[in-house]
Scaffold this motif. Structure first.
Motif, mmCIF file in Angstrom:
data_model
loop_
_atom_site.group_PDB
_atom_site.id
_atom_site.type_symbol
_atom_site.label_atom_id
_atom_site.label_comp_id
_atom_site.label_asym_id
_atom_site.label_seq_id
_atom_site.Cartn_x
_atom_site.Cartn_y
_atom_site.Cartn_z
ATOM 1 N N UNK A 26 0.836 -1.205 0.000
ATOM 2 C CA UNK A 26 0.000 0.000 0.000
ATOM 3 C C UNK A 26 0.868 1.251 0.000
ATOM 4 N N UNK A 27 1.942 1.232 0.789
ATOM 5 C CA UNK A 27 2.877 2.359 0.835
ATOM 6 C C UNK A 27 3.525 2.559 -0.543
ATOM 7 N N UNK A 28 3.940 1.468 -1.185
ATOM 8 C CA UNK A 28 4.529 1.566 -2.532
ATOM 9 C C UNK A 28 3.540 2.204 -3.517
ATOM 10 N N UNK A 29 2.287 1.810 -3.438
ATOM 11 C CA UNK A 29 1.258 2.379 -4.325
ATOM 12 C C UNK A 29 1.098 3.880 -4.081
ATOM 13 N N UNK A 30 1.198 4.300 -2.840
ATOM 14 C CA UNK A 30 1.071 5.719 -2.518
ATOM 15 C C UNK A 30 2.237 6.540 -3.070
ATOM 16 N N UNK A 31 3.348 5.888 -3.379
ATOM 17 C CA UNK A 31 4.543 6.580 -3.860
ATOM 18 C C UNK A 31 4.916 6.183 -5.290
ATOM 19 N N UNK A 32 3.928 5.667 -6.049
ATOM 20 C CA UNK A 32 4.226 5.177 -7.392
ATOM 21 C C UNK A 32 4.611 6.281 -8.379
ATOM 22 N N UNK A 33 4.396 7.522 -8.030
ATOM 23 C CA UNK A 33 4.833 8.595 -8.929
ATOM 24 C C UNK A 33 6.353 8.742 -8.927
ATOM 25 N N UNK A 53 14.432 -4.429 -4.686
ATOM 26 C CA UNK A 53 15.059 -3.491 -5.608
ATOM 27 C C UNK A 53 13.997 -2.538 -6.119
ATOM 28 N N UNK A 54 14.312 -1.255 -6.092
ATOM 29 C CA UNK A 54 13.412 -0.222 -6.604
ATOM 30 C C UNK A 54 14.134 0.602 -7.647
ATOM 31 N N UNK A 55 13.394 1.064 -8.611
ATOM 32 C CA UNK A 55 13.842 2.086 -9.553
ATOM 33 C C UNK A 55 13.096 3.361 -9.152
ATOM 34 N N UNK A 66 15.434 9.411 2.317
ATOM 35 C CA UNK A 66 14.335 9.949 3.124
ATOM 36 C C UNK A 66 13.029 9.234 2.802
ATOM 37 N N UNK A 67 12.821 8.911 1.532
ATOM 38 C CA UNK A 67 11.605 8.213 1.122
ATOM 39 C C UNK A 67 11.538 6.824 1.732
ATOM 40 N N UNK A 68 12.566 5.993 1.541
ATOM 41 C CA UNK A 68 12.449 4.614 2.007
ATOM 42 C C UNK A 68 12.451 4.503 3.525
ATOM 43 N N UNK A 69 12.902 5.519 4.206
ATOM 44 C CA UNK A 69 12.863 5.476 5.674
ATOM 45 C C UNK A 69 11.436 5.604 6.216
ATOM 46 N N UNK A 70 10.459 5.879 5.326
ATOM 47 C CA UNK A 70 9.056 5.905 5.736
ATOM 48 C C UNK A 70 8.319 4.627 5.347
ATOM 49 N N UNK A 71 9.002 3.700 4.667
ATOM 50 C CA UNK A 71 8.421 2.424 4.251
ATOM 51 C C UNK A 71 8.181 1.549 5.484
ATOM 52 N N UNK A 72 7.019 0.893 5.579
ATOM 53 C CA UNK A 72 6.757 0.018 6.724
ATOM 54 C C UNK A 72 7.837 -1.045 6.961
ATOM 55 N N UNK A 74 11.010 -0.705 6.515
ATOM 56 C CA UNK A 74 12.102 -0.033 7.212
ATOM 57 C C UNK A 74 11.694 0.315 8.646
ATOM 58 N N UNK A 75 10.496 0.864 8.790
ATOM 59 C CA UNK A 75 10.018 1.274 10.113
ATOM 60 C C UNK A 75 9.913 0.098 11.088
ATOM 61 N N UNK A 76 9.606 -1.083 10.566
ATOM 62 C CA UNK A 76 9.491 -2.275 11.411
ATOM 63 C C UNK A 76 10.842 -2.953 11.641
ATOM 64 N N UNK A 77 11.914 -2.395 11.083
ATOM 65 C CA UNK A 77 13.250 -2.948 11.298
ATOM 66 C C UNK A 77 13.532 -4.220 10.530
ATOM 67 N N UNK A 78 12.866 -4.406 9.380
ATOM 68 C CA UNK A 78 13.030 -5.637 8.602
ATOM 69 C C UNK A 78 14.196 -5.582 7.617
ATOM 70 N N UNK A 79 14.705 -4.409 7.359
ATOM 71 C CA UNK A 79 15.817 -4.251 6.425
ATOM 72 C C UNK A 79 17.144 -4.282 7.186
ATOM 73 N N UNK A 80 18.091 -5.006 6.637
ATOM 74 C CA UNK A 80 19.421 -5.091 7.237
ATOM 75 C C UNK A 80 20.346 -4.010 6.699
ATOM 76 N N UNK A 81 20.257 -3.767 5.386
ATOM 77 C CA UNK A 81 21.133 -2.777 4.766
ATOM 78 C C UNK A 81 20.515 -2.305 3.457
ATOM 79 N N UNK A 82 21.138 -1.290 2.880
ATOM 80 C CA UNK A 82 20.679 -0.760 1.604
ATOM 81 C C UNK A 82 21.858 -0.181 0.841
ATOM 82 N N UNK A 83 21.620 0.001 -0.447
ATOM 83 C CA UNK A 83 22.581 0.650 -1.333
ATOM 84 C C UNK A 83 21.778 1.488 -2.315
#
Length: 98
Positions: A26-33, A53-55, A66-72, A74-83
């Protein structure tokens, strides 16, 4: 600019990924622009995602971060790392439908 955001999930978070997946989509859909494409990365079709992976269309890496730090996820602590990488199209005349 176009960026690729590549995420690695925490291996111990597999069960929580399923729990938070609807909110994540749902969060991804809200940011599909700005998130042009998004999807899970797996070693085999039916395995638990190792990451994602996102484009993303943005003005800077800091905007993407800043955008992905609002993704559920990320907020739930499910991501280990990013690039975050800048992507340039070597074949601008070529288009694809997914």
């Amino acid at each position: 600019m176009i960026f690729i955001a590549r995420f690695t999930n925490k291996p111990e978070a597999a069960a929580l990924l399923r729990q938070h997946y609807p909110a994540h989509v749902e969060w991804l859909k809200q940011h599909e622009s700005v998130i042009l494409l998004a999807g899970a990365l797996r070693t085999e079709p039916d395995t638990t995602p190792l990451g994602g992976l996102w484009l993303v269309r943005a003005n800077s890496k800091s905007e993407v971060e800043a955008l992905f730090r609002t993704d559920p996820f990320w907020l739930q602590g499910l991501r280990q790392s990013y690039e975050i990488l800048i992507w340039t199209n070597a074949l601008p005349e070529k288009t694809i439908l997914l």
